[in-house]
Structures are given as C-alpha cells and as structure tokens.
Design an enzyme around this catalytic site. Structure first.
Site, PDB file in Angstrom:
ATOM      1  N   ASP A 124       0.773  -1.249  -0.072  1.00  0.00           N
ATOM      2  CA  ASP A 124      -0.049  -0.069   0.074  1.00  0.00           C
ATOM      3  C   ASP A 124       0.851   1.249  -0.001  1.00  0.00           C
ATOM      4  O   ASP A 124       2.072   1.023   0.206  1.00  0.00           O
ATOM      5  CB  ASP A 124      -0.898  -0.111   1.375  1.00  0.00           C
ATOM      6  CG  ASP A 124      -2.211   0.711   1.060  1.00  0.00           C
ATOM      7  OD1 ASP A 124      -2.156   1.785  -0.024  1.00  0.00           O
ATOM      8  OD2 ASP A 124      -3.164   0.604   1.662  1.00  0.00           O
TER       9      ASP A 124
HETATM   10  C1  BGC Z   1      -5.068   3.308   0.287  1.00  0.00           C
HETATM   11  C2  BGC Z   1      -5.029   2.278  -1.175  1.00  0.00           C
HETATM   12  C3  BGC Z   1      -4.957   3.299  -2.267  1.00  0.00           C
HETATM   13  C4  BGC Z   1      -3.549   3.862  -2.202  1.00  0.00           C
HETATM   14  C5  BGC Z   1      -3.212   4.855  -3.446  1.00  0.00           C
HETATM   15  C6  BGC Z   1      -3.717   4.390   0.291  1.00  0.00           C
HETATM   16  O1  BGC Z   1      -3.805   5.126   1.145  1.00  0.00           O
HETATM   17  O2  BGC Z   1      -4.871   2.604   1.317  1.00  0.00           O
HETATM   18  O3  BGC Z   1      -6.477   1.890  -1.062  1.00  0.00           O
HETATM   19  O4  BGC Z   1      -4.903   2.439  -3.553  1.00  0.00           O
HETATM   20  O5  BGC Z   1      -3.671   4.773  -1.064  1.00  0.00           O
HETATM   21  O6  BGC Z   1      -3.717   5.808  -3.485  1.00  0.00           O
END
Ligand code: BGC
Length: 889
Positions: free
Chosen positions: A289
């Site tokens: 993530d």
């Molecule tokens: C989220 C993800 C997301 C990523 C990119 C993160 O903070 O948990 O689900 O895909 O950011 O924006």
C-alpha cells in the site's frame, strides 16, 4: 515534537506527517508490543517462484525471455515506483525502454478512475454487493475496465475486499461488497473478471486485516496496529475473498498497511510467501500500500514484488528522494543481501502479469493526470524542478456506462420496511422533502478533494476510494421531474411547515459517511469514530420531527454501512424505509423509479442492522492505544455480523440479506443433486512443476550494470535504480567476497518448497472447487396482477452436520442467484445454486488442510430471500428438499 501539514500541488491530497524536529533520521519511539499468545506469523522462506501454473505459463515464457536480457538496474527499476507525485498516476513504475517495457500506471480506485474527468462515478462496492446480482457485478467490472484502459491506466487499484467489514464503524467497509466472505469473494471475482477482460490488471486489496482506519499506518513515531487473527478465521473469513480473486486470475495484490500477528503486512513472510504465494499459488505480483514499505531487504525476502509509490516513510519522509528499493535494492543485490533469484522472480512476476493481460499489444499510455486538472503542468510535480508538458488530454471514457451504473444503483436499493402498501407512492401525492442529502452539494459536486466533506447527497465515502462526479443526478431533481407538487426544505433541522393534509407525504433524506484515515471529516478519522452508527447532521432527529408532523413518512438512507434505526423505525408514521447505499452519479432516477413503482426494489442488506451497537462483542469496536502499538485482537474468531448474532440468539432489527420487494416470491420444486462425492480431505494436490525462474542466471551481476548512464541528467528527488559508480563497485566487492552483513530472518531458507497440502495453482488445491452439490429451484411471483414486476433473489446458507467436533456458525452464506429479468405476477424462473467442497469444509488448524468434518453427515442447505427468511431446506445425505419450513434462526 512538531506536526507538519504538508500540502502538495493543487488537487493532491495533503499528508499530515508527524516527526521529530531536528532529528536527521527519526527512530520509532514505541517499540513493538508483544502480540497476545496464540497469534503467530511463523517465518516462511523463501518466496515461492512464480511461473508454475499452466494458465500463466505462456506469459512466463515471454517474461523470462525479456527479463533474461535485463541488467540489474533494469530489473530493479520495474519493481518500484519513481516516487510520490513523480508521474501522472497515483503510482508510476520505472520502465525498461531498451526492451520496450513502458512505465506502468497504477490508479485508484474501486469505483472509478480517481482524480480525473470524463469518467463514470460508479456506485460503490457496498452498493454493488447489495445487488446480489453476479452478472450485473461483472458488467460493472467491464465498464470500469473500459474506463481504466481508456485513460491508459495499466492497473486498477481494486477491488477492495479487505476490510471485510468486521467492525461496523470501520472507515473503508463501503469500498468492499459486504460483511461476508462469500459475498466479498463472488463480487470481487466478478469485478476482477470484468476489469481484466478489458486487459487491465486488477489489484485485489488490502491483504489483510485493515479492518479499521485509526493507526493503520507505520510512521516515524508510531507502529501501525497489529491485527491478531487466528489461523482458522484467516482461512474461513479474511483470506477467502483473496483466494477466489486468485482463482479468478487477478494479476496483482496489494498488501495492507497494518501488521498481522505482529509482522508488518508488506514484509510478512507468513502472509506473502506462505499463504498468498504458496498456499494460494498466486502467480502475479504483490505491491505495498502507499508508503507502507518499512524495510528493503526484509520485504524482498518476505515476498514483496513492488514498492509503491517507491519512497520510504519509516525513517524519512516522502518526497526527499529516498527509497527502500530502487538504488537500494540494486545495492542489496550487488552486495549479496538480496539473492539474485528473488530479484529475477520479482521482475518476472511483473513482466508476466503485463503479458498475461495482453498489455504488450496496443495498450494506451496514460492520457490524464491525477495531480492537476490543467492541460499542461510539471511532468513530475513531486520534483522541485520538473520539465513541463501536456498532462491532461481529457479523453472521454464514459461510453454508455451510465446505464450499468444506474442499474447497479437501482438494484441495490433495499426496501427495509413498507407498511401495508405505502410504497410505491403515487406521483399525484403532494411531496414534502427534507434533508440536504436529497440535493447535490450546492458548492459544487466535486468541491471537496476526494469527497472529504459530507455536504449534500452522499454518493460515495471519502478518500482514495472516491472519484470525481462527471455530473450528479440528485434525487431532488429527479423527484421534481416526476411529481408536480414538490416542496423541498434543503435543511437538516426541521423547518416550520404548513399544516399537513392526510395525503401529504414527507420524504426525509439522511446519511452516514466514512472514509480513509488520511483525512478527518467532521471529527471522524476515517472510521465512524465520532458519529458511530447514527445518522450525521442530526438526521435521526429530522426523521422524528417529520414523523411527529406528517402521517406518511418515507426515509431514504444513504450510508456507508450499518446504521441504527431505533430512534424512529417503530414510529407509526414512518411507513417506508429505503437504504440507497452509495449510489454514485446515478442517485436520482435509480431511486425515484422505485419510489413510484416503475421498478420493484431488489436490493438486499450486505450486513445486518443491529438494534444496538452493543449487541456486538467488544472486540468489534475500534481500538486505540496511541502510546504503544495498538493490538487489534480478533478474539471473536469466526463470529462477526450475523454469525455472531445468530450464535448468541440476538435478533437484529434487520437481518443480513433482508430486502423487501413489491412483488411476492415463493420458492418451489427444490432439487438437490450430488455431483462429486465428498471425502474427509481433498484428493492430493497436483505437484508443483519446476518454475522457469530457476532457469535465469543467479550470479551477482557486474557492478557496471548498475552505473548511471554517462551524462545522465537526473531529476532531483526522482527515484532511480542506478548507483554512482563507486557505490556500485563497493557493493559488488562485498558481494564478491561473500561477506554479506544482512541478518537473515529467523527460519530463513533458500530452498524452494514443494508447497503445502492445501495449496495449488490459482487459489489452492483445485479439488477445493469440485462441485459437491447443486440445488435448483423455481421461484414464482405470486403478487396480485398489476403490481410492479420484481427480480427475485435466492440466498443459500450452509449449516454443518450436528455432532461434529468443530464449532461452526449456525449458518453461512455460500451462494446466491438472482433472476435475470423482473418477474411479472404469475411468472416464474429457475435458479441454480452450487456448493463446492470448500463450501462444506472447515480449516483444520492442526492438519493445515480443508476438512469435510462428516462427509456422510446431514448438511442442511437453507434457501430463501434473507438470512432470517429461509423457507427451503435440502439435505446432503438423503438428497431430500423440504419447502415451507421455518428457518434455523
Ligand atoms: C490506500 C489504497 C490506495 C493507495 C493509493 C492508500 O492510502 O489505502 O487503497 O490504493 O492509497 O492511493
């Protein structure tokens, strides 16, 4: 200590970072707390090679050819992003132009292409789950896939099946499909198929345990929480949708931010190497993530393949040009810390996924920027000095997707209550409409970045799971189009109204919002920590006041998840209640066609609505121990949502799966067929053939493969995989001397394993999906003539045989089927349901396998239209079905 609020260029999300002023490299203040006894993330090494599953072999063959020609810097370059805001998309990998491999664009989010224009804002996951319509879920996936491809995004960062929805207040439950592993699994798999059939790589997320937003992330001063989950709950609940996603061929998996059983998800060898890559036989790539990577070598060894967006966060802050991989991974390979075969496997998994989805042929490059809406701007807004160029081409990718978007929004609308024949309403009744949720945000439909305000209609939650509306069909406009006599009070405080007549109908719009922890909205930090399961903006009071005044009240609830409706549900004038979930852009006609009876509601609750939040155990509440690593211990095991309520004989206000129709359905002719006879354990898994990864060269490459190209003009803070010559030479010398200093983790091994008994390619032992039983039945609409036709839904729940030695929930959803067309009164349709070996198994923690506890025993398979309305039962031993029975709860 100081708090820095870092605002990035317009349209970008703001990051709040907390770190020590003056410290060159802040260290973690609060060391890891011990995980409670019994929750283990046992070391699992090495990372199983990809490339041994038949359905991926052609792609691996091509990938091996390409990767075998790559230098170390080229291989490394594709395993990480080039840095936060260092490209058009939310994540941008490095490229290998010499071999024709472009930068890959990774983009949010589950309900549509985020932070751009000319797209469709589809209904959210929770809305999609509430349709219980497999074909429609697939069609939504197709439309989403077409839009991502049209915008030139290689990866769709969805579907979201974790959180599963364990905590009713959890902030991101709405991005997923509902609080049940099978509902999440089926909806997730259909979405993956739809998206990937367009050649877009789907990314199932977040693996696993991201069940609350508060303290989800590691930062320089705070450990992320640890989700402590037992082996059985992991298998039977949280990993289940990921297994189905892998089976559906998903190309990529995103690890969660949090730790699982004490080990951070992005470097948890038990989860990534063990469960995902060996047991589920996953052949694609695993990414972090965003900013979740907290170690370089450790995460590589534990099975991570891609670091996103590439920057470090554990010891530094993003945007300062530091990375745990890129040049550091190159160094670690040269100095012998990261085995070359691990890098070969990472790079090959990524390239193979690209081939598997056909992206080597005519895949468009990104034509939008998620950083700005301007036509031109910095190509790398994260850099201080960036070249400028065209960044937005405003490509319209909507096609006719509003049709499927509306269909999903409509089929999700869930009729909770309908006194007598209150609904559908007649368009001739005078309507008095209350609540700001009926109208689009008066300050603009996209006035808050990432939907970080709850103003006007709630069509989606906030955060990375949101998208811009191209337009918003709001309910009030739709009501006004259909009804001549509408008075709207755009307020959440009950206004002074003319004395109502008997015919007057009040429609009250209320909502409940949540989102991602990167933003706080009205004191809710992602999770609904402040508002709980109550309506926002005193919505419950608005309903009560309307019910005091009017004798015909219809409540419309837009919500991210379960809400408590006790303050008003039994008031005699509250005659109708519709949950419209999060409808996205098509919020108007999709709803009003139901209100006025052009279409019958056919949505069903993808969660239970409890009488009180206290009906759930304490372990399902939000947890917070800010001065240490928060321990989120899943002591309830398998017992969440209806599984918990049923076990404890607690009656919810509305049960999981509840949803009324204007039609009336009756099930008959149920027949159960045994397809594959069951044995206690599945037939042996196929053995793992040798992976082609083994054919790649594993000698430490020459230092020169890592040198910056001569005269290369670097962009400051952009992340590269090259090293200055002297650094490459030093690293190589250490590697050549076999003098590696890296402290390998406990249990480390470099020997590839044969794989666990439960494992196999694409989701696990293929025998787990052998169909054990099917049930067919007829559903007939028995409503009187002239009522609106409706779609019928059959939900099937399994009850395990009595007397077995495993504790199992009273009933568990295992399949569902909805009629393709709405049935007119007197019309009938056939529905088919099917049950695989896995559906009738438990995860035996000692045998480490799926076990059918009593293959000859009497499984009861209950069928009906809600978990508390199951009038049909079929028995697995006698193959008899009974109809008109009282369900088990
Ligand atoms: C989220 C993800 C997301 C990523 C990119 C993160 O903070 O948990 O689900 O895909 O950011 O924006």
């Amino acid at each position: 200590m100081v708090i820095f609020n870092m605002e990035y260029p317009s349209g970008l999300r703001s990051l709040s970072l907390l770190f020590l002023a003056g410290a060159a490299s802040a260290s973690v203040l609060h060391p890891r707390d011990p995980v409670p006894d019994g929750y283990v993330a046992a070391p699992y090494y090495p990372t199983p090679y990809g490339g041994w599953s038949d359905d991926w072999s052609a792609s691996y063959e091509k990938a091996i050819k390409l990767v075998s020609q790559m230098t170390v810097a080229e291989k490394v370059n594709i395993t990480a992003g080039t840095g936060l805001y260092m490209g058009r998309c939310v994540g941008n990998t490095g490229s290998v132009p010499r071999l024709g491999l472009p930068q890959l664009c990774l983009q949010d989010g589950p309900l549509g292409v985020r932070t751009t224009d000319n797209i469709t804002a589809f209904p959210a996951g929770i809305t999609t789950g509430a349709t219980f319509n497999k074909d429609l879920i697939y069609q939504r996936g197709v439309a989403i896939g077409e839009e991502f491809r049209g915008k030139g995004a290689n990866f769709y960062l969805g579907p979201c099946v974790g959180p599963l929805g364990r905590k009713p207040r959890g902030g991101r439950n709405w991005e997923g499909f509902g609080v049940d592993p099978v509902l999440q699994a089926i909806a997730g798999a259909e979405t993956i198929r739809g998206v990937q059939d367009q050649g877009v790589i789907a990314t199932i997320k977040h693996l696993i345990g991201n069940e609350q937003e508060l303290y989800r992330m590691y930062n320089p001063v705070q450990q992320a929480y640890s989700s402590n989950i037992d082996d059985r709950a992991i298998h039977e609940l949280y990993l289940w949708p990921f297994a189905e996603g892998v089976k559906a061929g998903v190309g990529s998996v995103m690890a969660s931010y949090n730790a699982i059983n004490g080990s951070a998800a992005s470097q948890n060898s038990y989860i990534l190497n063990g469960l995902l890559k060996d047991e589920l036989g996953f052949q694609g790539l695993v990414m972090t993530d965003w900013l979740a990577q907290i170690s370089g070598v450790g995460s590589a060894l534990a099975g991570l393949d891609m670091s996103m967006p590439g920057d470090t966060v554990g010891n530094n802050i993003p945007l300062d040009g530091y990375s745990n991989w890129q040049y550091e991974l190159t160094r670690s390979v040269l100095n012998g810390s990261v085995p070359v075969d691990r890098l070969n496997d990472m790079a090959t998994r990524i390239v193979a996924t690209w081939y598997q989805l056909g992206q080597d042929k005519d895949y468009p490059p990104p034509n939008f920027s998620s950083n700005t809406a301007d036509p031109t701007g910095p190509l790398y807004p994260g850099a201080v000095f960036s070249p400028v160029g065209v960044v937005n081409e405003y490509v319209n990718v909507q096609g006719d997707h509003k049709v499927v978007a509306k269909q999903v929004a409509q089929e999700a609308v869930t009729l909770l209550k309908n006194n007598g024949s209150f609904l559908p309403l007649s368009t001739s009744s005078p309507l008095f409409v209350f609540g700001t949720d009926a109208q689009a945000d008066p300050e603009g439909i996209n006035s808050c970045t990432d939907k970080t305000c709850n103003r006007g209609l709630l069509g989606m939650g906030w955060g990375s799971g949101s998208a811009n509306y191209p337009y918003l069909d709001d309910p009030i406009s739709s009501l006004k189009r259909k009804v001549a006599n509408v008075t709207y009070f755009a307020t959440d405080s009950f206004p002074t109204v003319p004395t109502p007549t008997e015919d007057d109908v009040a429609i009250v719009f209320i909502n409940s919002d949540s989102g991602e922890n990167s933003y706080t909205v009205e004191n809710n930090h992602g999770d609904r920590d402040s508002d709980g399961l109550k309506a926002w903006h005193n919505g419950d009071e608005l309903v009560q006041k309307a019910a005091e005044k009017y004798s015909n009240v219809l409540v419309i609830y837009h919500t991210v998840g379960p809400v408590v409706v006790e303050p008003w549900i039994d008031l005699p004038s509250v005659k109708g209640v519709l949950i419209a979930h999060l409808p996205g852009q098509e919020a108007g006609d999709s709803l009003t066609e139901i209100i006025f009876g052009e279409v019958s509601p056919s949505g069903h609750l993808p969660y239970s609505i409890p009488v009180s939040e206290d009906d759930y155990p304490k372990s399902l509440s939000l947890v917070s121990t800010p001065l240490s690593q928060t321990q989120d211990t899943y002591s309830e095991g398998l017992y969440i949502d209806y599984r918990y309520l049923n076990k404890n004989n607690i009656k919810p206000r509305y049960a999981f799966g509840h949803g009324l129709s204007y039609a009336n359905f009756s099930f008959s002719n149920a027949k159960i067929t045994r397809v594959t006879p069951l044995t206690e354990t599945p037939p042996a898994r196929p053995s793992k053939p040798e992976s082609p990864i083994a054919s790649l060269n594993t000698t430490i490459p020459a230092a020169s493969e890592a040198y910056y190209p001569e005269g290369f003009d670097r962009i400051w803070r952009y992340l590269y995989s090259w090293l200055p010559n002297a650094e490459a030479d030093t690293a190589y010398a250490i590697g050549a001397a076999g003098d590696k200093k890296y402290p390998y983790p406990e249990g480390y091994s470099s020997e590839q394993k044969p794989g666990p008994a439960a494992g196999g390619p694409s989701g696990g032992n293929p025998a787990l999906w052998d169909v054990a039983y099917t049930i067919s039945l007829t559903v007939i609409n028995t409503a009187k003539q002239d009522t609106t036709p409706g779609k019928a839904l059959a939900q099937a729940y399994v009850q395990f045989p009595e007397g077995i030695s495993y504790d199992t929930p009273v009933i568990q959803l295992r399949d569902f089927a909805k009629t393709g067309d709405a049935l007119k009164p007197g019309e009938s349709a056939q529905l088919e349901l099917s049950f695989a070996r896995k559906d009738l198994s438990v995860w035996d923690t000692t045998r480490q396998n799926w076990v059918v506890p009593d293959p000859e025993g009497k499984y009861k398979i209950w069928v009906g239209s809600a978990s508390d309305d199951l009038p049909v039962v079929c028995y697995s031993d006698t193959l008899v079905c009974e109809e008109g029975v009282t369900g088990p709860i």
